[in-house]
Write an enzyme that holds these catalytic residues in place. Sequence first.
Site, PDB file in Angstrom:
ATOM      1  N   SER A   1      17.970   2.227 -11.719  1.00  0.00           N
ATOM      2  CA  SER A   1      19.016   1.382 -11.129  1.00  0.00           C
ATOM      3  C   SER A   1      19.626   0.451 -12.163  1.00  0.00           C
ATOM      4  O   SER A   1      20.852   0.281 -12.237  1.00  0.00           O
ATOM      5  CB  SER A   1      18.433   0.569  -9.971  1.00  0.00           C
ATOM      6  OG  SER A   1      17.866   1.411  -8.998  1.00  0.00           O
TER       7      SER A   1
ATOM      8  N   ASP B   1       5.590  -0.466  -9.138  1.00  0.00           N
ATOM      9  CA  ASP B   1       4.779   0.039 -10.253  1.00  0.00           C
ATOM     10  C   ASP B   1       4.573  -0.984 -11.368  1.00  0.00           C
ATOM     11  O   ASP B   1       3.703  -0.790 -12.218  1.00  0.00           O
ATOM     12  CB  ASP B   1       5.430   1.294 -10.858  1.00  0.00           C
ATOM     13  CG  ASP B   1       5.351   2.496  -9.931  1.00  0.00           C
ATOM     14  OD1 ASP B   1       4.486   2.490  -9.045  1.00  0.00           O
ATOM     15  OD2 ASP B   1       6.152   3.429 -10.092  1.00  0.00           O
TER      16      ASP B   1
ATOM     17  N   GLY C   1       1.903   5.142  -9.312  1.00  0.00           N
ATOM     18  CA  GLY C   1       1.931   4.808 -10.730  1.00  0.00           C
ATOM     19  C   GLY C   1       2.056   6.074 -11.550  1.00  0.00           C
ATOM     20  O   GLY C   1       1.107   6.489 -12.224  1.00  0.00           O
TER      21      GLY C   1
ATOM     22  N   GLU D   1      -1.562   8.092  -9.859  1.00  0.00           N
ATOM     23  CA  GLU D   1      -1.016   9.434  -9.600  1.00  0.00           C
ATOM     24  C   GLU D   1      -0.595  10.148 -10.879  1.00  0.00           C
ATOM     25  O   GLU D   1      -0.535  11.385 -10.919  1.00  0.00           O
ATOM     26  CB  GLU D   1       0.167   9.345  -8.631  1.00  0.00           C
ATOM     27  CG  GLU D   1       1.346   8.543  -9.145  1.00  0.00           C
ATOM     28  CD  GLU D   1       2.514   8.539  -8.166  1.00  0.00           C
ATOM     29  OE1 GLU D   1       2.614   9.490  -7.387  1.00  0.00           O
ATOM     30  OE2 GLU D   1       3.302   7.578  -8.190  1.00  0.00           O
TER      31      GLU D   1
ATOM     32  N   ARG E   1     -15.084  11.748  -0.570  1.00  0.00           N
ATOM     33  CA  ARG E   1     -13.827  11.864   0.185  1.00  0.00           C
ATOM     34  C   ARG E   1     -12.663  11.370  -0.680  1.00  0.00           C
ATOM     35  O   ARG E   1     -12.817  10.470  -1.508  1.00  0.00           O
ATOM     36  CB  ARG E   1     -13.892  11.039   1.470  1.00  0.00           C
ATOM     37  CG  ARG E   1     -15.089  11.353   2.352  1.00  0.00           C
ATOM     38  CD  ARG E   1     -15.058  12.782   2.878  1.00  0.00           C
ATOM     39  NE  ARG E   1     -16.294  13.166   3.537  1.00  0.00           N
ATOM     40  CZ  ARG E   1     -16.514  13.017   4.838  1.00  0.00           C
ATOM     41  NH1 ARG E   1     -15.583  12.475   5.613  1.00  0.00           N
ATOM     42  NH2 ARG E   1     -17.667  13.411   5.355  1.00  0.00           N
TER      43      ARG E   1
ATOM     44  N   HIS F   1       3.019   6.219   0.556  1.00  0.00           N
ATOM     45  CA  HIS F   1       4.074   5.226   0.781  1.00  0.00           C
ATOM     46  C   HIS F   1       3.624   4.014   1.577  1.00  0.00           C
ATOM     47  O   HIS F   1       4.414   3.077   1.767  1.00  0.00           O
ATOM     48  CB  HIS F   1       5.279   5.895   1.452  1.00  0.00           C
ATOM     49  CG  HIS F   1       6.117   6.668   0.486  1.00  0.00           C
ATOM     50  ND1 HIS F   1       5.719   7.878  -0.018  1.00  0.00           N
ATOM     51  CD2 HIS F   1       7.311   6.385  -0.099  1.00  0.00           C
ATOM     52  CE1 HIS F   1       6.649   8.317  -0.862  1.00  0.00           C
ATOM     53  NE2 HIS F   1       7.616   7.440  -0.926  1.00  0.00           N
TER      54      HIS F   1
ATOM     55  N   HIS G   1      -9.166 -25.533   8.171  1.00  0.00           N
ATOM     56  CA  HIS G   1     -10.003 -24.831   7.208  1.00  0.00           C
ATOM     57  C   HIS G   1      -9.789 -23.326   7.165  1.00  0.00           C
ATOM     58  O   HIS G   1     -10.418 -22.644   6.341  1.00  0.00           O
ATOM     59  CB  HIS G   1     -11.474 -25.148   7.470  1.00  0.00           C
ATOM     60  CG  HIS G   1     -11.856 -26.521   7.007  1.00  0.00           C
ATOM     61  ND1 HIS G   1     -11.516 -27.657   7.703  1.00  0.00           N
ATOM     62  CD2 HIS G   1     -12.516 -26.933   5.906  1.00  0.00           C
ATOM     63  CE1 HIS G   1     -11.972 -28.720   7.054  1.00  0.00           C
ATOM     64  NE2 HIS G   1     -12.581 -28.309   5.962  1.00  0.00           N
TER      65      HIS G   1
ATOM     66  N   GLN H   1      -9.110 -22.050   3.754  1.00  0.00           N
ATOM     67  CA  GLN H   1     -10.179 -21.831   2.776  1.00  0.00           C
ATOM     68  C   GLN H   1     -10.926 -20.526   3.013  1.00  0.00           C
ATOM     69  O   GLN H   1     -11.735 -20.119   2.186  1.00  0.00           O
ATOM     70  CB  GLN H   1     -11.187 -22.991   2.831  1.00  0.00           C
ATOM     71  CG  GLN H   1     -10.629 -24.312   2.325  1.00  0.00           C
ATOM     72  CD  GLN H   1     -11.644 -25.435   2.418  1.00  0.00           C
ATOM     73  OE1 GLN H   1     -12.570 -25.389   3.228  1.00  0.00           O
ATOM     74  NE2 GLN H   1     -11.478 -26.449   1.593  1.00  0.00           N
TER      75      GLN H   1
END
Length: 738
Positions: free
Chosen positions: A121, A166, A209, A264, A292, A298, A619, A622
């Site tokens: 772009s 990325d 990536g 990837e 697994r 996406h 809290h 925290q």
Amino acid sequence: MTHEEHHAAKTLGIGKAIAVLTSGGDAQGMNAAVRAVVRVGIFTGARVFFVHEGYQGLVDGGDHIREATWESVSMMLQLGGTVIGSARCKDFREREGRLRAAHNLVKRGITNLCVIGGDGSLTGADTFRSEWSDLLSDLQKAGKITAEEATKSSYLNIVGLVGSIDNDFCGTDMTIGTDSALHRIIEIVDAITTTAQSHQRTFVLEVMGRHCGYLALVTSLSCGADWVFIPECPPDDDWEEHLCRRLSETRTRGSRLNIIIVAEGAIDKNGKPITSEDIKNLVVKRLGYDTRVTVLGHVQRGGTPSAFDRILTKDVTKAMNDRKFDEAMKLRGRSFMNNWEVYKLLAHVRPPVTKGSTHTVAVMNVGAPAAGMNAAVRSTVRIGLIQGNRVLVVHDGFEGLAKGQIEEAGWSYVGGWTGQGGSKLGTKRTLPKKSFEQISANITKFNIQGLVIIGGFEAYTGGLELMEGRKQFDELCIPFVVIPATVSNNVPGSDFSVGADTALNTICTTCDRIKQSAAGTKRRVFIIETMGGYCGYLATMAGLAAGADAAYIFEEPFTIRDLQANVEHLVQKMKTTVKRGLVLRNEKCNENYTTDFIFNLYSEEGKGIFDSRKNVLGHMQQGGSPTPFDRNFATKMGAKAMNWMSGKIKESYRNGRIFANTPDSGCVLGMRKRALVFQPVTELKDQTDFEHRIPKEQWWLKLRPILKILAKYEIDLDTSEHAHLEHISRKRSGETSI
């Protein structure tokens, strides 16, 4: 700022037109960027146009290019994706397409273009700019624009905002969307970890990536993965054997799961792809583990943007051989290299098996709990063990050090701590001064030669007391380092503290839900109280990230007239299409103008226009699991602190014992302008407001004017390097507005 300079800043955009588009793959935070462009542009007097569907909309023109209004971006901030649409445009790659795009801009008098997108772009934008003069010439020759139009549009200014999950663009440390993508990944990793432990499984997770391993690398640090594959650093030729040995050793130490992260675009040294299925088959064949594969896909682009990505977008107001792989790593920048080095230490280096330890280092938490403390402890312990040290953990801070609540920690002791919130060691606000005798006795008893203190302002002041105590107790003459960890982000010597990002995201998520609860109801204003003591960091940054109308903090004094001005401003906004307002108040911003007082004031003055609700978050700020930033930040801080400690202990070894009494033997490890630096605690005293427990100078105060601009206040806009801070004042009779 003089009246003339202020007037010039407020009229910067008069007579100008700006177009904003999003292009390429979508990324969380793009909408926040669009919102900022529109509102700052309108603030300066410019006309701002949406270009829908990216470059395709620029080429097609017509209704794809529409003028934006202040109200049209009101609901954009918390939305993921891009509301104005994005498309990959083949037409714009051809000169004919760019000629049509130029025609559409010229006819609308647009000579300023803001492009939010990735590499392709922004490359397209640069090509468009370089051809601009020739495109105008061709349009004029073809009779599509007049000579006058060509003269008025003789230049094209382009600003590119990098939107890419990325984080693969040079010239910027972080791209819009990266932090949010990490949030999505870590949410899934945390969920998978619980089921993997239940069944003693190995999970191979594939993240995006294609050419950049940033997401995979930071994810591995944030979840304590056993292995990571990234394209920048292919594994050694015998990686299969090394990986299986690593997984087996982890199980031998008592772990019930293994996590492997794969980018990837991962490859081996010959450029051959390493897929998640390849890794699964290897583990099953050689080790027989139940394995697994989860390909996140996406989902990493989805969801609401994180606080970091929302705030990052506000910057629009300031306009294949081994050698090749080494170069690729260097080009990623210092932060990427640091991440990689820490990962290699924690995942690939085996702790010594010999019994004799080099030195003894103790680690402790002090002050209130903060998310990320456990990640810092884990990193400190494991780096210490890798270096051959004996590492002790102290329970309940300085109080535990005085009472002897100390035990030795091994590798498995801190297993699985990275993603856990709170403080596993326990933490208290007790300072050491009253217990110097007991602390000194236990330092001798346990042969403690160095101390890593992880905590907030109490950790810092405790360090100062330890330095003072050295005059009376030689046992206190050991090196110590303070790692700032507090939601308040108020430790002198550091721009950021571990835990502050998690608290900020908690506040933003809560504000989003609170505003959402009012959907479909009549006009409503929410007054939210945040933590932070006297430090207004959380209130200010949450105000920017959540789109607040006002954020009251101690550092910026305000009067009843200022409160009244804010109420009147909100009343005027509510008479338009705006239906919800958000006001944040730091818990100690003013002892008289309490949350109840402000709630009552808004309730009374808003009668007939809007009703008010108040929430004290307390809290919950925290609690919770630490964000990816806090996990990664804490891990690197722990590693850096222990490396420093080992060197300082060796430096302080004299006559058969450790004796450290120089100012630089007691430091705060802080982040200052992207670098991690050690600063003696004694040198930070002059930079500290001890009465209010805050640094005298705080970098984030420079962002306050942006908050007010985006809330549609009439304020000074200083376009120079130095931000001019002044609170909103109501226009009084006989006075001009500030």
